[in-house]
Enzyme design. Sequence first.
Site, PDB file in Angstrom:
ATOM      1  N   LEU A 191       0.815  -1.206   0.000  1.00 41.94           N
ATOM      2  CA  LEU A 191       0.000   0.000   0.000  1.00 41.94           C
ATOM      3  C   LEU A 191       0.852   1.260   0.000  1.00 41.94           C
ATOM      4  O   LEU A 191       0.382   2.329  -0.388  1.00 41.94           O
ATOM      5  CB  LEU A 191      -0.923   0.012   1.230  1.00 41.94           C
ATOM      6  CG  LEU A 191      -1.986  -1.087   1.266  1.00 41.94           C
ATOM      7  CD1 LEU A 191      -2.576  -1.195   2.659  1.00 41.94           C
ATOM      8  CD2 LEU A 191      -3.078  -0.810   0.261  1.00 41.94           C
ATOM      9  N   GLY A 207       8.060   4.098   2.655  1.00 39.34           N
ATOM     10  CA  GLY A 207       8.630   5.377   3.045  1.00 39.34           C
ATOM     11  C   GLY A 207       9.900   5.195   3.835  1.00 39.34           C
ATOM     12  O   GLY A 207      10.445   4.093   3.933  1.00 39.34           O
ATOM     13  N   GLY A 222       9.447   2.606   6.785  1.00 41.78           N
ATOM     14  CA  GLY A 222       9.034   1.235   6.532  1.00 41.78           C
ATOM     15  C   GLY A 222       8.045   1.136   5.395  1.00 41.78           C
ATOM     16  O   GLY A 222       7.877   2.061   4.609  1.00 41.78           O
ATOM     17  N   VAL A 244       4.003  -0.443   4.166  1.00 45.45           N
ATOM     18  CA  VAL A 244       2.660  -0.785   4.611  1.00 45.45           C
ATOM     19  C   VAL A 244       2.063  -1.757   3.596  1.00 45.45           C
ATOM     20  O   VAL A 244       2.099  -1.494   2.389  1.00 45.45           O
ATOM     21  CB  VAL A 244       1.761   0.461   4.744  1.00 45.45           C
ATOM     22  CG1 VAL A 244       0.400   0.079   5.307  1.00 45.45           C
ATOM     23  CG2 VAL A 244       2.439   1.498   5.638  1.00 45.45           C
ATOM     24  N   LYS A 266       2.043  -2.627   9.068  1.00 44.68           N
ATOM     25  CA  LYS A 266       3.161  -1.692   8.945  1.00 44.68           C
ATOM     26  C   LYS A 266       4.439  -2.391   9.401  1.00 44.68           C
ATOM     27  O   LYS A 266       4.526  -2.833  10.539  1.00 44.68           O
ATOM     28  CB  LYS A 266       2.952  -0.451   9.808  1.00 44.68           C
ATOM     29  CG  LYS A 266       1.763   0.388   9.363  1.00 44.68           C
ATOM     30  CD  LYS A 266       0.462  -0.216   9.795  1.00 44.68           C
ATOM     31  CE  LYS A 266      -0.710   0.668   9.337  1.00 44.68           C
ATOM     32  NZ  LYS A 266      -2.000   0.012   9.612  1.00 44.68           N
ATOM     33  N   ASP A 324      -1.998  15.979  15.581  1.00 43.94           N
ATOM     34  CA  ASP A 324      -1.918  16.309  14.158  1.00 43.94           C
ATOM     35  C   ASP A 324      -3.213  15.923  13.444  1.00 43.94           C
ATOM     36  O   ASP A 324      -3.190  15.322  12.372  1.00 43.94           O
ATOM     37  CB  ASP A 324      -0.727  15.609  13.508  1.00 43.94           C
ATOM     38  CG  ASP A 324      -0.372  16.203  12.139  1.00 43.94           C
ATOM     39  OD1 ASP A 324      -0.766  17.367  11.889  1.00 43.94           O
ATOM     40  OD2 ASP A 324       0.278  15.516  11.345  1.00 43.94           O
TER      41      ASP A 324
END
Length: 542
Positions: free
Chosen positions: A28, A31, A34, A36, A49, A143
């Site tokens: 999916l 980055g 790691g 996903v 993840k 956030d």
Amino acid sequence: MPLASPTVVALSDQDPRELGQYRVAGRLGSGGMGSVYLAEGPTGLVAIKVIKPHLAHDPEFLRRFRQEVAAARKVSRWCTAPVLDGQLAETPLWVVTEYVPGLDLGRHVKEHGPLTGAAGEALAVGVAVALSAIHQAGIVHRDLKPGNVLLSPFGPRVIDFGISRALDTEQATRSGQMLGTPGYMAPELFSGQVEQAADIFAWGCVVAAATSTTTPGRSPFAADNMMQAFHRVMQEEPDLNGVEPTLRELVRAALARDPAARPTAEELVSQLSGPGTTVAEVARTLRLGVGYGPAMAPPPPAARPAWRLRDLAIGAGAGVAAVGLVTGVVAGLRALPPSPPEGTETLYDETFSSDDSGWDNSGLTSPTTERGYTGQGRYTMAEDYSNTIQWSTAPVNAVLPDRSLVSVKMDLSQAVASWNGVFCEYSKTDDAKDDLIYMLQVSSDGKSKITKVAGTVWEDLTPDLTIPPFDQKAPVQVRAECVREGDEVRVALWLGDELVAEHVDQGVTTAAGRPRFGLYMSAGKDSKSRVSYDDFTIARLS
């Protein structure tokens, strides 16, 4: 309503096929921290993840990661993407969360317009319910923004409420950096006060952005950088004229500058749903009615062509129940290739074999020059008594494309306490007030980060990320992926074959100039740091 295209990509030879009791179907996103994966477990589809090995061996990261996972597992599944499982005692580290199909709120509003009427009210209630669950577990989200709200067939889901900051929090503490998204940060966050009331302020901004018919998708305190955000939340009143009328006054209360004057998450739920209604009751009955449902199935896993995930219809799009393993991405995960990208056409190629190719040559051609050609087929920049920061723009006369790949071999054998790399520039003019530059950097002590310069404001878009070990005595291949699409800029940094940092910067209205690229370094005063470059290229990305 149309659905987003699937973002699930086929597995490469380096990807796992099984993780514990879960069968992996596709990737999916990937980055700096790691990858996903979409997988099937005993209870159905999940998102897993997987943390990169070099982070898993960092004791401080490991401590914070376990701490954040433990806290996240206490969060009720009310309107969130709950943590279901994990492997935290041995490598590879991985965490399992519920898979949430559907678009993120920011993308929905951009593509389909604001949520009005019952849909807007359901969104407001659902996000308040999620904050109630998060706050009851003793967590402050910090956030909350449209990109962290997914619109699933079963109502809104708030994601990224803790695990992603296992690393970010530590780095921010060391550097004094503020974490958050300009336009959604409560006033007290700018002074380091982190309390649950800050999430209520963000709730007000999110609801206003999602339901406004005059400025859909924009926070009442929309800002391009931290300095502008600080000024707006401290000095200006929010413009709520286009906000859904039934929500306007409650949003205004949530945006009070005094944290004590804001309602709690439970009070928001009560005022929106009626006195006496419990959070659990609201969570069980909430639906958005925005029309997201089944979409295409992901690509089947290469080694297991017959198992039943091939035939499942799943929700697709950016709506991955991610917990922030892709650093700095604002609008959700995007699928990245398992190896560095390749350009389709080389537009500029410089070997530095001649000292008259147009690069800045501030001194005599020499291996010890401050900035210029070495005379040995390389280009060099160094800290000196008057300049701790050095730039050099590639002398390209042609108009370069909005999708570019910048590559260079970088020699850090003489680098000391320095940041070194390349930059992507989209400044409108040569006036400093119009500067818009992204620096993609690697440090001499094994870190990476992306920094943005907007006008005179410098802002780290990512924390200082630990990168895989490399031989500092040998040149290392650096690649920077720089993509501008409308008012969005995407940048990603590759070191060798490793993706070490990336960021998606949205709402960048100042990204109006022709693309320019070049070399960058900064070092401490009197460090005598020097970096050398060779084989600089700019290529077109497909």
